[in-house]
Design a protein around this motif. Structure first.
Motif, PDB file in Angstrom:
ATOM      1  N   TYR A 139       0.785  -1.248   0.000  1.00  0.00           N
ATOM      2  CA  TYR A 139       0.000   0.000   0.000  1.00  0.00           C
ATOM      3  C   TYR A 139       0.814   1.294   0.000  1.00  0.00           C
ATOM      4  O   TYR A 139       0.400   2.275  -0.614  1.00  0.00           O
ATOM      5  CB  TYR A 139      -0.952   0.016   1.207  1.00  0.00           C
ATOM      6  CG  TYR A 139      -2.019  -1.039   1.141  1.00  0.00           C
ATOM      7  CD1 TYR A 139      -3.002  -1.013   0.154  1.00  0.00           C
ATOM      8  CD2 TYR A 139      -2.047  -2.071   2.067  1.00  0.00           C
ATOM      9  CE1 TYR A 139      -3.993  -1.982   0.091  1.00  0.00           C
ATOM     10  CE2 TYR A 139      -3.039  -3.052   2.013  1.00  0.00           C
ATOM     11  CZ  TYR A 139      -4.006  -2.997   1.026  1.00  0.00           C
ATOM     12  OH  TYR A 139      -4.984  -3.971   0.964  1.00  0.00           O
ATOM     13  N   LEU A 140       1.934   1.329   0.709  1.00  0.00           N
ATOM     14  CA  LEU A 140       2.618   2.612   0.887  1.00  0.00           C
ATOM     15  C   LEU A 140       3.127   3.247  -0.406  1.00  0.00           C
ATOM     16  O   LEU A 140       3.012   4.473  -0.574  1.00  0.00           O
ATOM     17  CB  LEU A 140       3.750   2.479   1.920  1.00  0.00           C
ATOM     18  CG  LEU A 140       3.281   2.265   3.368  1.00  0.00           C
ATOM     19  CD1 LEU A 140       4.476   2.190   4.312  1.00  0.00           C
ATOM     20  CD2 LEU A 140       2.321   3.376   3.807  1.00  0.00           C
ATOM     21  N   PRO A 141       3.692   2.487  -1.357  1.00  0.00           N
ATOM     22  CA  PRO A 141       4.116   3.152  -2.600  1.00  0.00           C
ATOM     23  C   PRO A 141       2.961   3.847  -3.326  1.00  0.00           C
ATOM     24  O   PRO A 141       3.128   4.948  -3.866  1.00  0.00           O
ATOM     25  CB  PRO A 141       4.694   1.998  -3.437  1.00  0.00           C
ATOM     26  CG  PRO A 141       5.152   0.998  -2.417  1.00  0.00           C
ATOM     27  CD  PRO A 141       4.118   1.074  -1.325  1.00  0.00           C
ATOM     28  N   LYS A 142       1.775   3.220  -3.318  1.00  0.00           N
ATOM     29  CA  LYS A 142       0.605   3.835  -3.971  1.00  0.00           C
ATOM     30  C   LYS A 142       0.155   5.094  -3.222  1.00  0.00           C
ATOM     31  O   LYS A 142      -0.264   6.081  -3.836  1.00  0.00           O
ATOM     32  CB  LYS A 142      -0.555   2.833  -4.030  1.00  0.00           C
ATOM     33  CG  LYS A 142      -0.318   1.660  -4.992  1.00  0.00           C
ATOM     34  CD  LYS A 142      -1.508   0.721  -4.967  1.00  0.00           C
ATOM     35  CE  LYS A 142      -1.306  -0.431  -5.952  1.00  0.00           C
ATOM     36  NZ  LYS A 142      -2.441  -1.382  -5.931  1.00  0.00           N
ATOM     37  N   LEU A 143       0.226   5.055  -1.897  1.00  0.00           N
ATOM     38  CA  LEU A 143      -0.201   6.209  -1.103  1.00  0.00           C
ATOM     39  C   LEU A 143       0.824   7.339  -1.201  1.00  0.00           C
ATOM     40  O   LEU A 143       0.465   8.522  -1.221  1.00  0.00           O
ATOM     41  CB  LEU A 143      -0.400   5.800   0.366  1.00  0.00           C
ATOM     42  CG  LEU A 143      -1.517   4.783   0.625  1.00  0.00           C
ATOM     43  CD1 LEU A 143      -1.516   4.334   2.080  1.00  0.00           C
ATOM     44  CD2 LEU A 143      -2.879   5.368   0.257  1.00  0.00           C
ATOM     45  N   ALA A 144       2.099   6.992  -1.264  1.00  0.00           N
ATOM     46  CA  ALA A 144       3.161   8.002  -1.347  1.00  0.00           C
ATOM     47  C   ALA A 144       3.154   8.734  -2.685  1.00  0.00           C
ATOM     48  O   ALA A 144       3.514   9.914  -2.759  1.00  0.00           O
ATOM     49  CB  ALA A 144       4.527   7.346  -1.124  1.00  0.00           C
ATOM     50  N   SER A 145       2.713   8.054  -3.732  1.00  0.00           N
ATOM     51  CA  SER A 145       2.688   8.674  -5.065  1.00  0.00           C
ATOM     52  C   SER A 145       1.386   9.415  -5.350  1.00  0.00           C
ATOM     53  O   SER A 145       1.313  10.242  -6.255  1.00  0.00           O
ATOM     54  CB  SER A 145       2.880   7.594  -6.140  1.00  0.00           C
ATOM     55  OG  SER A 145       1.752   6.725  -6.163  1.00  0.00           O
ATOM     56  N   GLY A 146       0.344   9.091  -4.587  1.00  0.00           N
ATOM     57  CA  GLY A 146      -0.977   9.669  -4.866  1.00  0.00           C
ATOM     58  C   GLY A 146      -1.811   8.820  -5.801  1.00  0.00           C
ATOM     59  O   GLY A 146      -2.931   9.196  -6.154  1.00  0.00           O
ATOM     60  N   GLU A 147      -1.258   7.658  -6.203  1.00  0.00           N
ATOM     61  CA  GLU A 147      -2.047   6.761  -7.050  1.00  0.00           C
ATOM     62  C   GLU A 147      -3.328   6.350  -6.312  1.00  0.00           C
ATOM     63  O   GLU A 147      -4.400   6.240  -6.904  1.00  0.00           O
ATOM     64  CB  GLU A 147      -1.224   5.512  -7.394  1.00  0.00           C
ATOM     65  CG  GLU A 147      -1.952   4.522  -8.279  1.00  0.00           C
ATOM     66  CD  GLU A 147      -1.157   3.247  -8.539  1.00  0.00           C
ATOM     67  OE1 GLU A 147      -1.772   2.257  -8.972  1.00  0.00           O
ATOM     68  OE2 GLU A 147       0.071   3.240  -8.307  1.00  0.00           O
ATOM     69  N   TRP A 148      -3.188   6.129  -5.000  1.00  0.00           N
ATOM     70  CA  TRP A 148      -4.329   5.847  -4.139  1.00  0.00           C
ATOM     71  C   TRP A 148      -4.439   6.938  -3.079  1.00  0.00           C
ATOM     72  O   TRP A 148      -3.426   7.469  -2.612  1.00  0.00           O
ATOM     73  CB  TRP A 148      -4.173   4.491  -3.450  1.00  0.00           C
ATOM     74  CG  TRP A 148      -4.589   3.327  -4.311  1.00  0.00           C
ATOM     75  CD1 TRP A 148      -4.657   3.285  -5.670  1.00  0.00           C
ATOM     76  CD2 TRP A 148      -4.984   2.040  -3.852  1.00  0.00           C
ATOM     77  NE1 TRP A 148      -5.077   2.051  -6.097  1.00  0.00           N
ATOM     78  CE2 TRP A 148      -5.278   1.255  -4.993  1.00  0.00           C
ATOM     79  CE3 TRP A 148      -5.115   1.455  -2.603  1.00  0.00           C
ATOM     80  CZ2 TRP A 148      -5.698  -0.075  -4.915  1.00  0.00           C
ATOM     81  CZ3 TRP A 148      -5.525   0.123  -2.511  1.00  0.00           C
ATOM     82  CH2 TRP A 148      -5.826  -0.631  -3.659  1.00  0.00           C
ATOM     83  N   ILE A 149      -5.672   7.255  -2.691  1.00  0.00           N
ATOM     84  CA  ILE A 149      -5.935   8.243  -1.648  1.00  0.00           C
ATOM     85  C   ILE A 149      -6.547   7.520  -0.448  1.00  0.00           C
ATOM     86  O   ILE A 149      -7.389   6.623  -0.609  1.00  0.00           O
ATOM     87  CB  ILE A 149      -6.898   9.344  -2.136  1.00  0.00           C
ATOM     88  CG1 ILE A 149      -6.375   9.961  -3.440  1.00  0.00           C
ATOM     89  CG2 ILE A 149      -7.094  10.413  -1.057  1.00  0.00           C
ATOM     90  CD1 ILE A 149      -4.998  10.571  -3.351  1.00  0.00           C
ATOM     91  N   ALA A 150      -6.143   7.934   0.759  1.00  0.00           N
ATOM     92  CA  ALA A 150      -6.584   7.249   1.971  1.00  0.00           C
ATOM     93  C   ALA A 150      -7.553   8.095   2.786  1.00  0.00           C
ATOM     94  O   ALA A 150      -7.572   9.323   2.701  1.00  0.00           O
ATOM     95  CB  ALA A 150      -5.371   6.895   2.833  1.00  0.00           C
ATOM     96  N   ALA A 151      -8.367   7.401   3.584  1.00  0.00           N
ATOM     97  CA  ALA A 151      -9.297   8.043   4.525  1.00  0.00           C
ATOM     98  C   ALA A 151      -9.256   7.270   5.837  1.00  0.00           C
ATOM     99  O   ALA A 151      -8.913   6.083   5.868  1.00  0.00           O
ATOM    100  CB  ALA A 151     -10.715   8.058   3.956  1.00  0.00           C
ATOM    101  N   TYR A 152      -9.608   7.942   6.919  1.00  0.00           N
ATOM    102  CA  TYR A 152      -9.526   7.401   8.279  1.00  0.00           C
ATOM    103  C   TYR A 152     -10.932   7.332   8.855  1.00  0.00           C
ATOM    104  O   TYR A 152     -11.652   8.336   8.857  1.00  0.00           O
ATOM    105  CB  TYR A 152      -8.642   8.337   9.108  1.00  0.00           C
ATOM    106  CG  TYR A 152      -8.357   7.932  10.527  1.00  0.00           C
ATOM    107  CD1 TYR A 152      -7.346   7.023  10.816  1.00  0.00           C
ATOM    108  CD2 TYR A 152      -9.045   8.516  11.591  1.00  0.00           C
ATOM    109  CE1 TYR A 152      -7.037   6.695  12.131  1.00  0.00           C
ATOM    110  CE2 TYR A 152      -8.745   8.197  12.902  1.00  0.00           C
ATOM    111  CZ  TYR A 152      -7.734   7.288  13.170  1.00  0.00           C
ATOM    112  OH  TYR A 152      -7.419   6.977  14.472  1.00  0.00           O
ATOM    113  N   CYS A 153     -11.342   6.161   9.341  1.00  0.00           N
ATOM    114  CA  CYS A 153     -12.740   5.943   9.712  1.00  0.00           C
ATOM    115  C   CYS A 153     -12.857   5.467  11.152  1.00  0.00           C
ATOM    116  O   CYS A 153     -12.831   4.263  11.428  1.00  0.00           O
ATOM    117  CB  CYS A 153     -13.368   4.913   8.774  1.00  0.00           C
ATOM    118  SG  CYS A 153     -13.082   5.269   7.016  1.00  0.00           S
TER     119      CYS A 153
END
Length: 599
Positions: A139-153
């Motif tokens: 997950y971290l490479p995708k989150l670091a690049s912005g390919e994926w966006i995260a949310a906190y629930c």
């Protein structure tokens, strides 16, 4: 990235220890200590906000998902999403001073800064600190690049501050391959376009745990956008989980450890929120100062009027104090976290321990920062007069946007209960010699009589007042512990007053340490301005500490016992009056001249 320019001393500074021991200004990091590399990171962030975000301001505020995601990916290309992610997982692995600078500089982006902040902070950090190696690689490479966006629930319709009262459940399937997660989350930032959700649920309805849930899982339903007072350009939706099958390997850390993840990520979130409030304070102050120079009344700019100048001085002082606190705390967190290798097994527990060490300071930053911004934004509107109420002027939006910060990341009321509560827990565990200091103080107070001659040493009286403020806090807090013992947690009014004393002490000490450090570094104008701001804040906050102590003592004692306690308080509170008007005129002169925040 090298952190040698901000190196902390070898001696560990204990969390909450500021109430019983004095810090050395050489052991504390402030903005003047930034390296050239760190300053370049700040400039990169500034340029991105100016060139890419502010040019699309109206479209972002109209809640354009596509544009926000596009800009988040651009931020990823610039490395602004990768700062907290280790290099081995596609990130930059920057120090906490640098990531604090990014959070501060992003603030001019209004709602967009919230979208980005939620992604890089509470959205990504649970995996950074508590994910398995496999989860980090996935997950971290995708989150670091912005390919994926995260949310906190975390928040639910029936549980906000009471996070452990969550009703969302997770049940492990009989074959052990997946969990069935069911429930509803509320007020989820980035929910409208997030690819990945950090979700808290109770395994078997009991063990509070954390899961990584991807958006495309069957049963993940995004509710409609909330109609909000401010931060209108950020997505805020409910998240409905209807029997979602989540692979067992998507459990974060271990079942039953969700509270450690949630509370420590909230600690980091509180601190990052304060850094964002700092950036917004600087922008609001600059807007107010510029307008005050332009606006003519009675044949002259309103910036020439003493009452407007006093407002600008007070806005600048609070911003200076907040900046001093934020970077001091960043240095503490950096020292605690930099020693942890996030690739090693057990690093999650080490990270939790390191972050929780400074839980008190994170809560203090959150409360002070959110209330400082509300004050600065409110005075900014007042200086604008009727125009401050008109949407064409950005100060109106800053005013609306600021209000959520006292609710985000645990309400300020909850944080006020946590500040002294956590201090007492640390003392009971033997992590702070608080009780020993209380005993020493009680014997000392019987014969104590402070002198009022401080010589010619710069800021000597202010240093004395800080010492007295700590004694007043210990005296009042010690009496509260003796009187109520474990029942003290029910005396919320006293706890809140003790919290406000601790906040004032940390804030005053941070400003004072920075002013002293600037005097040692030279630069006469900057050192003089910092000294004036530190002096004004110390004197005003000391008066507040005295009033809080008087209120606490009056609620705990009566008759002769109260008179005895108040006579001790009077001895500790002796001080020489200071000409605050002169100090604030000196500060305001520079603010008006430079039309910006000044040190």
């Amino acid at each position: 990235m090298s952190n040698q320019h901000n190196k902390m001393p070898d001696k560990k500074i204990p969390g909450g220890g500021f109430v019983i021991e004095d810090a050395d200004d050489r052991a504390v990091v402030f903005p003047e200590d930034l390296s050239e590399e760190q300053r370049m990171i700040g400039m990169t962030t500034d340029e991105f906000i100016t060139q890419d975000v502010l040019t699309h301001d109206a479209a972002i505020e109209s809640l354009n998902y596509e544009l926000t995601v596009q800009l988040l990916r651009k931020a990823g290309e610039l490395g602004l999403l990768a700062a907290d992610v280790p290099e081995s997982y596609g990130g930059l692995g920057l120090d906490k001073i640098s990531t604090t600078l990014i959070s501060e500089r992003l603030a001019r982006g209004s709602s967009f800064s919230l979208s980005l902040g939620a992604h890089v902070g509470i959205g990504t950090l649970p995996i950074v600190y508590f994910g398995s190696d496999e989860q980090k690689r996935r997950y971290l490479p995708k989150l670091a690049s912005g390919e994926w966006i995260a949310a906190y629930c975390l928040t639910e319709p029936s549980s906000g501050s009471d996070a452990l009262g969550a009703k969302t459940t997770a049940k492990l399937a009989e074959d052990g391959t997946h969990y069935i997660v069911t429930g509803q989350k509320q007020f989820i930032t980035n929910a409208g376009f997030a690819d990945l959700f950090i979700v808290y649920a109770k395994v078997d309805g009991e063990r509070f745990s954390t899961f990584i849930i991807e958006r495309d899982r069957e049963g993940v339903i995004i509710g409609p956008e909330e109609k909000k007072m401010g931060i209108k350009g950020s997505s805020t939706c409910p998240l409905i989980l209807d029997h979602v099958r989540v692979p067992a390997e998507n459990l974060l850390w271990e079942a039953g450890k969700g509270h450690l993840i949630a509370f420590n990520i909230l600690n980091i979130g509180r601190f990052k929120l304060a850094a964002g409030c700092l950036g917004a304070c600087k922008e609001a102050l600059a807007l107010a100062a510029e307008y005050a120079n332009l606006r003519q009344q009675f044949g002259q700019p309103i910036a020439s009027f003493p009452l407007i100048r006093r407002k600008l001085a007070d806005m600048n002082i609070r911003t200076f104090v907040l900046e001093s606190m934020v970077y001091r705390t960043a240095g503490l967190l950096d020292a605690a976290l930099s020693a942890i290798d996030l690739k090693e097994e057990g690093s999650g527990l080490a990270a939790a321990k390191a972050i929780s060490e400074y839980a008190i300071e994170c809560s203090i930053n959150k409360v002070f920062g959110s209330e400082a911004l509300d004050y600065v934004a409110d005075e900014g509107v007042q200086i604008h007069g009727g125009y401050g109420y008109i949407q064409e002027y950005k100060i109106e939006r800053i005013y609306r946007d600021s209000r959520i910060n006292r609710i985000f990341e645990g309400t300020n009321e909850i944080n006020r209960l946590l500040i002294p509560g956590t201090l007492l827990k640390r003392a009971m565990k033997g992590e702070l010699p608080l009780m020993q200091n209380l005993q020493n103080l009680q014997s000392e107070l019987l014969t104590y009589m402070p002198a009022l001659d401080f010589g010619d040493e710069p800021l000597a009286e202010e240093t004395h007042l800080l010492t007295m403020a700590k004694k007043i806090f210990l005296m009042t807090g010690g009496l509260a512990v003796q009187r109520y013992q474990l029942a003290l947690e029910q005396e919320q009014e006293i706890l809140a007053d003790l919290a406000d004393m601790m906040i004032a002490i940390y804030a005053a000490e941070s400003a004072l340490l920075r002013a002293k450090k600037l005097q040692e570094q030279g630069g006469e104008a900057k050192a003089a301005c910092a000294a004036a701001m530190a002096s004004a804040y110390v004197h005003e906050s000391f008066a507040a500490v005295e009033a809080l102590a008087r209120r606490c003592l009056s609620s705990m004692e009566s008759g002769d016992a109260l008179r005895t306690q108040l006579s001790i308080l009077k001895k500790l509170s002796r001080r020489n009056p200071v000409n605050l008007t002169q100090l604030k005129r000196q500060i305001a002169e520079r603010v008006v001249k430079e039309e910006s925040y000044v040190v």
